[in-house]
Design a protein around this motif. Structure first.
Motif: not given
Length: 572
Positions: A34-36, A39-41, A216-217
């Protein structure tokens, strides 16, 4: 990205058939992530990237899950009876952006975590000790900017200071979790993330940042930086200014390959260095293959369960929405007889023998048996078709047995062991009554996480890898109605909630253990989920990949199948 790296990356991503180069680690996984954004990992898919792009204040020492050592911190002291923790920070560290790391970045990182603290984030277990509540400011109006800034601050000496609202014996271990990695403050603000000020903080409370600008970055201090990410692959390269010294590997390419057979062939040929192999039976295909090394009998400190959602919110998951054989009502699993029936319908020992090849354990609780608080005497479900039939006949006053049902259960697409488990359950349930229809389908990991977070799935198979080595991380997660998996289960038992809360607020080990036993036995009676057998871990790598061994394997770093950071690997 230079032309040579681009050419290499594209050839590997398209599985051109050439052996992976000596300076490049090639991994093949079944699913997406889902993410990089740290805080959301909160999933293992994202974790393998975040723990290598970013870094935390502390890290695990070798293969130990209890002993910690410095990473971006060089030391710490605990004062005021455990309520103040002060960190000395490493100097001469650069982020991937070129910015220098200092205390302001660490301060921003943890304040951002406390500000956002979304429902799908790990940050609740940071907010609890620092703010005294797992909630964010939208849920708890007593949370103010002043409380957040007091909780984490830089002092005049450039040290990072945590002021805890309550003593937390697991606080240091929580800071090792990959999501607690330090963010590049200047870079984050520049690309549109929260600016770190009181003026704007309320607009970021509770935001879902899975697809954030930082995802994204990313810019971390880790040994590898992101080059490219798309639906098929994620490409990273070694960070030349890494403070810990240049890693031996220059490139890491993680390919998404859904078919297990394709992944195994790539491993055999040398097109991939390690892959998501699937369950233990694949070892029969891999044992004795030239160029491969099997590392077996690795620790398993995760728990896998099949969730039975007691309050299904998605109309698509309900079919007709009635007990008429064409669907299920939203409260289908709220009848304990249904949950007990499904729990007795699974042949646990068959799964251990056929899928785990005898190297599995049917635990009594959703807690690793190596953790404090595990009680082997708690009752557990066994395969019993007669009992399953009896409970199905009792459900909904006999109407379920008469009318039947139809629903769809999901597992992570590409995960062969999960698919096998669900199909075994389907076979058993449908054999009990021809009016019972259980469809089994694979679903992309990110989609299943998204759809299940608000109770949108009827039945899913999910696992939990510990964030930190304390039994509460499992018990609260699985059993408490407000735990992380609460929205996916919608299970609430007032006694269980009270016992979990009591166990979290005492440092008396004997008292905690008694409470966990009560929780385990009550869970047997109420059957909130189907607890699956825990298999003994193993991994398979190319023989020339060095740094992977049983002695070096840390189960808290198992996201990328090596039990290590990528910077610790090399190829001959």
């Amino acid at each position: 990205m230079n032309k040579a790296l681009l050419t290499l990356s594209l050839s590997l991503v398209t599985l051109a058939g050439a052996a992976a180069p000596k300076d490049t680690l090639v991994i093949q996984s079944a699913g997406d992530y889902p993410t990089l954004d740290p805080v959301m990992t909160y999933d293992t898919g994202s974790g393998q990237y975040v723990e290598n792009i970013y870094e935390t204040l502390l890290q695990y020492k070798g293969s130990s899950v209890r002993d910690l050592q410095p990473m971006l911190a060089t030391g710490y002291k605990i004062t005021s009876g455990g309520k103040v923790v002060t960190f000395d920070l490493r100097k001469n560290v650069k982020f991937h952006s070129g910015n220098a790391f200092d205390c302001a970045d660490a301060e921003y990182t943890f304040r951002r975590a406390l500000v956002v603290n979304s429902a799908e984030s790990w940050t609740w277990f940071l907010s609890e000790p620092l703010l005294g509540t797992p909630s964010n400011a939208n849920q708890d109006r007593s949370i103010t900017w002043a409380r957040i800034t007091k909780a984490v601050d830089c002092n005049a000496q450039g040290q990072l200071v945590f002021n805890l609202a309550k003593v937390d014996p697991a606080f240091l271990a929580k800071l090792v979790f990959a999501g607690a990695s330090i963010v590049d403050r200047e870079h984050a603000i520049k690309i549109g993330e929260w600016d770190g000020t009181e003026k704007t903080w309320k607009t970021w409370v509770g935001k879902d940042l899975n697809d954030s600008a930082l995802s994204k970055n990313p810019s971390g201090t880790g040994a590898f930086s992101l080059v490219k990410r798309d639906a098929n692959a994620t490409i990273l390269k070694a960070f030349p200014k890494y403070w810990g010294g240049a890693p031996a590997l220059q490139n890491v390419i993680v390919q998404k390959v859904g078919e297990q057979a394709t992944r195994l062939e790539a491993l055999k040929r040398g097109d991939a260095d390690l892959v998501e192999t699937g369950p233990r039976p694949v070892l029969a295909q891999l044992r004795g293959q030239p160029g491969l090394r099997i590392i077996d009998d690795l620790p398993n400190i995760g728990s896998s369960v099949i969730f039975m959602n007691e309050k299904i919110s998605d109309a698509k998951a309900l079919g007709s929405g009635k007990l008429d054989g064409k669907g299920i009502p939203a409260n289908f699993f709220s009848d304990v007889n249904v949950r007990r029936a499904f729990s007795y319908a699974l042949d646990y020992q068959r799964y251990i023998q056929e899928v785990q090849l005898g190297k599995g354990t049917q635990r009594t609780m959703a807690l690793p048996d190596s953790f404090p608080g595990y009680d082997a005497k708690v009752r557990k479900y066994t395969f019993d078709k007669a009992k399953a039939t009896a409970y199905f006949k009792r459900a909904f006053g006999g109407k379920l047995w008469k009318e039947g049902f139809t629903f769809t259960a999901h597992y992570r697409a590409g995960a062969v062991a999960q698919q096998t488990m669900m199909e075994m359950l389907k076979q058993a349930v449908e054999s009990i009554n021809p009016k019972f229809k259980m469809n089994v389908e694979g679903k992309q990991w990110s989609e299943m996480l998204r759809d299940s977070k608000d109770g949108g799935e009827a039945m899913i198979l999910m696992a939990w890898a510990p964030d930190y080595a304390d039994p509460d991380n499992f018990v609260n997660t699985f059993y408490h109605s407000e735990g992380y998996y609460g929205p996916r289960l919608n299970y609430k038992d007032t006694s269980v909630d009270a016992w979990v809360t009591q166990a979290r607020t005492t440092t008396d080990a004997a008292k905690r253990n008694r409470l966990y036993s009560l929780i385990g036995n009550r869970a047997f009676e109420t059957a909130p989920f189907i607890l699956l057998p825990a298999g003994t871990g193993f991994t398979v790598v190319r023989e020339n990949l060095k740094g992977v061994s049983k002695d070096a394997f840390n189960p808290m770093l198992s996201f990328s199948y090596t039990g290590t950071y990528w910077r610790e690997l090399s190829k001959e």
